[in-house]
Design an enzyme around this catalytic site. Structure first.
Site, PDB file in Angstrom:
ATOM      1  N   HIS A  81       0.990  -1.496  -0.282  1.00  0.00           N
ATOM      2  CA  HIS A  81       0.038  -0.142  -0.269  1.00  0.00           C
ATOM      3  C   HIS A  81       0.904   1.019   0.333  1.00  0.00           C
ATOM      4  O   HIS A  81       1.727   1.476   0.855  1.00  0.00           O
ATOM      5  CB  HIS A  81      -0.785  -0.181   0.939  1.00  0.00           C
ATOM      6  CG  HIS A  81      -0.527  -0.452   2.968  1.00  0.00           C
ATOM      7  ND1 HIS A  81      -1.645  -0.125   3.722  1.00  0.00           N
ATOM      8  CD2 HIS A  81       0.757  -0.058   2.927  1.00  0.00           C
ATOM      9  CE1 HIS A  81      -0.468  -0.362   4.838  1.00  0.00           C
ATOM     10  NE2 HIS A  81       0.752  -0.287   4.530  1.00  0.00           N
ATOM     11  N   ASN A  82       0.539   2.062  -0.692  1.00  0.00           N
ATOM     12  CA  ASN A  82       0.670   3.823  -0.484  1.00  0.00           C
ATOM     13  C   ASN A  82       2.371   3.540  -1.657  1.00  0.00           C
ATOM     14  O   ASN A  82       3.137   4.821  -1.351  1.00  0.00           O
ATOM     15  CB  ASN A  82       1.579   3.783   0.457  1.00  0.00           C
ATOM     16  CG  ASN A  82       0.011   3.849   1.656  1.00  0.00           C
ATOM     17  OD1 ASN A  82      -0.947   4.334   1.142  1.00  0.00           O
ATOM     18  ND2 ASN A  82       0.229   3.538   2.893  1.00  0.00           N
TER      19      ASN A  82
END
Lengths: 343, 343, 343
Positions: free
Chosen positions: C245-246
């Site tokens: 994620h991210n």
């Protein structure tokens, strides 16, 4: 979706400093936050960002309250990160409730065997296949294109994303999440050798997964050869993880993406395994063992602690030199010994 | 399901010592066995467990017969592990036969192109998609949600688990098993660079898989760029394995979970590749090469044997020291040389 | 399918030397080519194969023209590999056009929400599920068994193979290819610890994928915790890759199979990451960084260049000795220091 600070504090607690009617439409990081956003500062080392963030309000611990209050609204709470975690859950649940009202409980395209049992409040997505003897406990949700083979068992409030296979006789506890593409209960990798050929050992065990377990996308948990492969309560697995047959993973152990655990390994409770690590088969890790990312566990570990084993990255030229020398390391040791004898 | 010892010996051979009518309802390990269980002892080093197991009966080689017969029923056979492997197959087949009677041969929800050919005794699961020109040989079984693209070919008695993709023009031989989520025939990873952009090279080859091949869950075998990617007879692949385009894997070679083989590698027959190992592209492994788990093959290997290359695991503090020193290893060698000159 | 050399040059340029009416039915490597095949020689080091190939015609750069023309037909072009790449695209498109005419645009078994919008020329495979608010731009193609969750967005001419999940609120640009089993937008791996338990942090971000991105089979791109995970234009990912994620991946960066990138890593443009490499979280790679296969990136890299870190493979006996000595490396350094002081 939006919520006022007052609504948030009513649901999750915390001491509100500032305008209760302030409307929040987004949870955001300090950098990305705008006037409509709620953000958090959990640790003193991020305090320097309090002044510069454009967030409408901040969640902070008591130690950072004065600094945060000086710039605008804030929610004071002992553990800001934990508060934030619960806020994401509350936020997501509100959003989901608004959306779920639109959907049907059991999609008409699902194929559900007459000998399957679905509890109250179960939702089943399009094209799901639920075979004979399957039991789905109340309020569980089965995604589109899932396949639940005969006698599989899904606990209450457990959520299977789209495209999950739960193999025959395998069980998942309550409050679990299985993400897209997960395969539970494929055959373990077992063969006997006979005259140069591999003779398949049929895998007669199953997989038993406890409560509050999360399994990331496209991960695979193989069924046991004779007894079951077991993930205990609270285990968290990231994406693309391979768990071999007969493995046992203890309570609340977490593994990051791309980890491989070979057959019959026994991993304790409260362990962490970093991304890309490999755990060989037939060995034991004690409770509280932490394996660094990309490390390879070749022997049992009986003491808790952090363990590592990764070749350090270097510019390619330096690496080539050091790697070449590494192949002579044992002889270098002998040369040092010889020098020591001489001196 | 249950079977008597007499039935088992009638089907699989072996010399029965003890009560022929003893009913077995479970195959189990020595530790987990109960009075209704049949277990096995293949090697002398497990002989100490013969006295303590609660198994109703044991499969043993002649050398362990006296010890086993002293405690109860046993089946004597030259290779107890091989006997056990065949027993699991017989057991599974009996169980499957009982269950299969319930199912339909071709699920009405499957979409089968009129120009596909299905042999006798083929079963097709719910929501399977079988495109034009596909040929499925007799007694093969296609799981729910499988996609067989145009002109794919499935051999006799081959079993595709739920959620498998067999790409266009790809073929699988007879008596194979492809587990859930397997993708055969996705595009190989091929691009030409042009002014900083990647220009796709369409992958015009296919995948050809021999007989008696098993492929684990969520593994991927890419189609060749021009010619085919090939897995020969008897190859066994575990879960989450990546086989790049144009790779050739020789007869009876086996690979454990999470292995990656880059494009155009040529792996010989009767090799084994341990879990998490990486084989780089455009290289050759001779027959009988064995790669240890998590090792990285960067050059061709022309001699059979066992090869390894893994950074040893250590407590984190020791690892940090040794890893830091490793980055100076080449200079350390020079310092040893200098000392040797002086002495 | 077949095409004459004249047709090929009309479509793709190049100077034709030899019979324009020569019919090509196959693109092939130099080794596998026959009289009906067109092959290519991009580099002088393969020039020795020009005499021995049985190819009907060759694509060659000017430097190899004389040699190639001496044996038969050829197409002369400045960059033979680039020409070949475009030829594969043209070939594939012609073949696809012939086949697509047979299929239906929107398979009647697909479940398409009335609030989804499908552009002109969109094709949708059997059993696809397209939820509310999904937008599919013109000429995109959605494979069988795909799941497009609510508000997902698919750009023009983008192709999703069979069995792809595109999560809610996630977007894919135009001219992309997502291969079988890809999962876009599963939850990132985020938890807060509280009294020994893991408290889930709901992942409220999405995934944003640019134009001309290709993602290999069974790869996973997780949604961001708060903001989005981002793959910029021209990114190429091979099979079984995990993007946490991210993460941000810059323009035209390419990664080979089995790579894992942990959460919040920021990878620059025009990077390459070799197969099986691991990039840890919360670090930054500059533009033009190249990571060798199976290497582990544990710190940010601010200078472009090639970086490596892999334990060299050796015969098992040598490896055991060197690996054992490696665990004493720091002490060996101290012993060298001591010797140096003495001398």
């Amino acid at each position: 979706m939006s919520a006022t600070l007052a609504e948030i504090c009513a649901a999750l607690g915390g001491v509100l400093h500032g305008e209760p009617g302030l409307s929040i439409t987004r949870l955001a990081s300090l950098e990305a936050a705008e006037a409509d956003s709620l953000s958090f500062v959990a640790q003193a080392r991020y305090a320097s960002q309090i002044a510069s963030t454009r967030a409408g309000a901040l969640i902070v611990p008591p130690a950072l309250l004065d600094q945060a209050a000086a710039r605008g609204a804030c929610i004071e709470t002992p553990d800001a990160y934990l508060y934030f975690a619960r806020l994401t859950q509350w936020w997501q649940a509100r959003r989901a409730a608004a959306e779920q009202a639109e959907g049907e409980a059991i999609h008409p395209s699902a194929v559900i065997h007459p000998k399957a049992q679905l509890g109250e409040g179960v939702t089943v997505g399009a094209f799901a296949v639920i075979e004979a003897g399957v039991v789905v406990e109340p309020s569980a949700s089965i995604g589109a294109h899932c396949v639940l083979e005969r006698r599989a068992h899904v606990g209450a409030r457990t959520r299977l994303a789209a495209r999950v296979t739960l193999g025959h006789d395998c069980s998942v506890g309550s409050d679990c999440i299985l993400h897209g593409g997960v395969v539970i209960g494929a055959d373990g990798f077992g063969f006997a050798q006979h005259q140069g050929e591999w003779i398949k050992i049929e895998q007669l065990g199953a997989v038993r997964i406890g409560d509050r377990v999360e399994i990331g996308a496209n991960s695979c948990i193989d069924r046991g050869a004779l007894e079951d492969t077991v993930l205990e309560d609270g285990v968290k697995l990231d994406n693309l993880i391979q768990i071999g047959h007969n493995v046992q993973v203890g309570r609340n152990t977490a593994m990051a993406g791309c980890v491989g655990v070979a057959g019959s390994a026994k991993i304790g409770a409260n362990c962490t395994v970093g991304g890309g690590a490999v755990v060989l088969g037939h060995l034991t890790l004690a409770d509280g063992v932490h394996i660094s990312a990309a490390s390879v566990v070749m022997r049992s570990i009986h003491q808790p602690g952090q363990y590592s084993g990764v070749f350090p990255l270097d510019d390619n030229r330096s690496w080539e030199k050091n790697a070449a020398t590494l192949r002579q390391l044992h002889r270098l040791r002998d040369r040092i010994k010889a020098l020591e004898k001489q001196s």
